[in-house]
Design an enzyme around this catalytic site. Structure first.
Site, short mmCIF file in Angstrom:
data_model
loop_
_atom_site.label_atom_id
_atom_site.label_comp_id
_atom_site.label_asym_id
_atom_site.label_seq_id
_atom_site.Cartn_x
_atom_site.Cartn_y
_atom_site.Cartn_z
N LYS A 13 0.84 -1.21 0.00
CA LYS A 13 0.00 0.00 0.00
C LYS A 13 0.87 1.26 0.00
CE LYS A 13 -2.10 -1.01 3.87
NZ LYS A 13 -1.40 -2.28 4.21
N ARG A 88 -9.88 0.96 8.47
CA ARG A 88 -9.39 -0.37 8.83
C ARG A 88 -10.45 -1.18 9.56
NH1 ARG A 88 -3.81 0.56 8.57
NH2 ARG A 88 -2.52 -0.98 9.45
N ARG A 122 11.78 -5.45 5.34
CA ARG A 122 11.47 -4.04 5.05
C ARG A 122 12.36 -3.08 5.86
NH1 ARG A 122 5.48 -1.90 5.57
NH2 ARG A 122 5.67 -2.79 7.64
N ARG A 153 11.01 -1.22 11.29
CA ARG A 153 9.89 -0.87 12.17
C ARG A 153 9.79 -1.89 13.30
NH1 ARG A 153 4.80 0.29 8.22
NH2 ARG A 153 3.77 -0.89 9.88
N ARG A 164 -0.57 -8.85 13.40
CA ARG A 164 -1.13 -7.86 12.47
C ARG A 164 -1.93 -8.56 11.37
NH1 ARG A 164 4.04 -5.06 10.75
NH2 ARG A 164 2.72 -3.88 9.31
P1 AP5 Z 1 4.80 -1.68 1.98
O1 AP5 Z 1 4.51 -0.84 0.78
O2 AP5 Z 1 5.53 -1.06 3.11
O3 AP5 Z 1 3.47 -2.42 2.48
P2 AP5 Z 1 2.18 -1.81 3.22
O4 AP5 Z 1 1.00 -2.44 2.58
O5 AP5 Z 1 2.25 -0.32 3.28
O6 AP5 Z 1 2.39 -2.50 4.63
P3 AP5 Z 1 2.30 -1.87 6.10
O7 AP5 Z 1 3.01 -2.84 7.02
O8 AP5 Z 1 2.77 -0.46 6.13
O9 AP5 Z 1 0.80 -1.95 6.34
P4 AP5 Z 1 0.10 -1.89 7.66
O10 AP5 Z 1 -1.26 -1.66 7.15
O11 AP5 Z 1 0.25 -3.05 8.57
O12 AP5 Z 1 0.87 -0.73 8.48
P5 AP5 Z 1 0.51 0.78 8.78
O13 AP5 Z 1 1.76 1.54 8.79
O14 AP5 Z 1 -0.62 1.24 7.93
O15 AP5 Z 1 5.62 -2.97 1.46
C1 AP5 Z 1 6.10 -3.95 2.38
C2 AP5 Z 1 7.47 -4.48 1.91
O16 AP5 Z 1 7.30 -5.20 0.69
C3 AP5 Z 1 8.52 -3.40 1.61
O17 AP5 Z 1 9.76 -3.85 2.02
C4 AP5 Z 1 8.45 -3.23 0.10
O18 AP5 Z 1 9.69 -2.80 -0.43
C5 AP5 Z 1 8.09 -4.64 -0.37
N1 AP5 Z 1 7.25 -4.67 -1.56
C6 AP5 Z 1 6.16 -3.89 -1.80
N2 AP5 Z 1 5.61 -4.20 -2.99
C7 AP5 Z 1 6.36 -5.21 -3.51
C8 AP5 Z 1 6.29 -5.97 -4.73
N3 AP5 Z 1 5.33 -5.75 -5.63
N4 AP5 Z 1 7.21 -6.93 -4.92
C9 AP5 Z 1 8.19 -7.16 -3.99
N5 AP5 Z 1 8.32 -6.47 -2.84
C10 AP5 Z 1 7.40 -5.51 -2.59
O19 AP5 Z 1 -0.05 0.65 10.27
C11 AP5 Z 1 0.80 0.32 11.36
C12 AP5 Z 1 0.02 0.28 12.65
O20 AP5 Z 1 -0.57 1.58 12.91
C13 AP5 Z 1 -1.18 -0.67 12.67
O21 AP5 Z 1 -0.79 -1.99 13.01
C14 AP5 Z 1 -2.08 -0.02 13.72
O22 AP5 Z 1 -1.64 -0.31 15.01
C15 AP5 Z 1 -1.87 1.45 13.47
N6 AP5 Z 1 -2.86 1.99 12.50
C16 AP5 Z 1 -2.61 2.53 11.28
N7 AP5 Z 1 -3.75 2.90 10.67
C17 AP5 Z 1 -4.75 2.59 11.53
C18 AP5 Z 1 -6.18 2.70 11.47
N8 AP5 Z 1 -6.80 3.20 10.39
N9 AP5 Z 1 -6.90 2.26 12.53
C19 AP5 Z 1 -6.29 1.76 13.63
N10 AP5 Z 1 -4.96 1.60 13.75
C20 AP5 Z 1 -4.20 2.02 12.71
MG MG Z 2 2.49 1.09 4.83
#
Ligand code: AP5
Ligand code: MG
Length: 209
Positions: A13, A88, A122, A153, A164
């Site tokens: 994402k 979410r 990552r 992270r 997660r």
């Molecule tokens: P990346 O692009 O970083 O993936 P992502 O989908 O953004 O994954 P996240 O871990 O950031 O999602 P998340 O939803 O758990 O975390 P968030 O920060 O939103 O890619 C991942 C890896 O894969 C990278 O190394 C990249 O290089 C590689 N990659 C990507 N695409 C690729 C491809 N096509 N081929 C090969 N490699 C690839 O949330 C974190 C925490 O915050 C949550 O757990 C929660 O506690 C809190 N939070 C955030 N938003 C909310 C909400 N709305 N409500 C409640 N709590 C929330």
């Molecule tokens: Mg992300």
């Protein structure tokens, strides 16, 4: 265009949101990045969020809804935006419906086994939000965009990643049906390479890659 990126942790994402936002010249609104910045700065929201994030749990709906509502009211959102990581939960989606009109929801679909490998390798830049994987860094430890030291992270540790994923399947995956019913959902295979995934999303958005 007002766009939501939906998908499990590690689906890409953040990576794709940055590329699409650059291409369409609209802001990326990542609730994860906002919360991590708040934690780094030690704000009240950051302190509230820390225990949830470290455990791989979701931050309470009321905390996050207020943050997004305020952010979407800012001038730079006038021409559209990508919501990365919000909503979410169904209550978050219902709240969003009261203050925003969403045009498209892109669901990035990737199998759980692939996600675990992606997250364990990552590395991220907390300053500008850029995301890398060890396999593309060739030993480099600094962000190629802003020069900041890259970090792993805390919530990318193996046991937290599994939490997660569970939380995603239990609390966030129901949003797929929620947006399917509204006719807004577009599913994209996120297991392809970065460029093919980017092209597939641009096609679904009706934009030229
Ligand atoms: P990346 O692009 O970083 O993936 P992502 O989908 O953004 O994954 P996240 O871990 O950031 O999602 P998340 O939803 O758990 O975390 P968030 O920060 O939103 O890619 C991942 C890896 O894969 C990278 O190394 C990249 O290089 C590689 N990659 C990507 N695409 C690729 C491809 N096509 N081929 C090969 N490699 C690839 O949330 C974190 C925490 O915050 C949550 O757990 C929660 O506690 C809190 N939070 C955030 N938003 C909310 C909400 N709305 N409500 C409640 N709590 C929330
Ligand atoms: Mg992300």
């Amino acid at each position: 265009m007002n766009i939501i990126f939906l998908g499990p942790p590690g689906a890409g994402k953040g990576t794709q949101a940055q590329k699409i936002c650059d291409a369409l010249n609209i802001p990326q609104i990542s609730t994860g990045d906002i919360l991590r910045r708040a934690m780094k700065e030690g704000t009240e929201t950051g302190l509230k969020a820390k225990s949830f994030i470290d455990a791989g749990q979701l931050v309470p709906d009321d905390v996050i809804i207020d943050i997004v509502k305020e952010r979407l009211a800012m001038a730079d959102c006038g021409n559209g935006y990508i919501l990365d990581g919000f909503p979410r939960t169904v209550p978050q989606a219902e709240a969003l419906d009261t203050f925003a009109t969403i045009d498209t929801v892109i669901e990035l679909d990737v199998a759980d086994q692939v996600l675990v490998e992606r997250l364990s390798g990552r590395r991220v830049c907390l300053k500008c939000g850029a995301t890398y994987h060890l396999s593309m860094l060739n030993g480099e430890t600094k962000c190629s965009k802003c020069g900041e030291e890259l970090i792993q992270r805390d919530d990318d540790k193996a046991e937290t990643v599994l939490n997660r994923l569970e939380v995603y399947h239990a609390q966030t995956a129901p949003l797929i049906g929620y947006y399917e019913k509204k006719g807004l959902l577009k599913k994209v295979d996120g297991a392809q390479g970065l460029d093919n995934t980017f092209a597939a999303i641009m096609k679904e958005l009706g934009a030229k890659a």
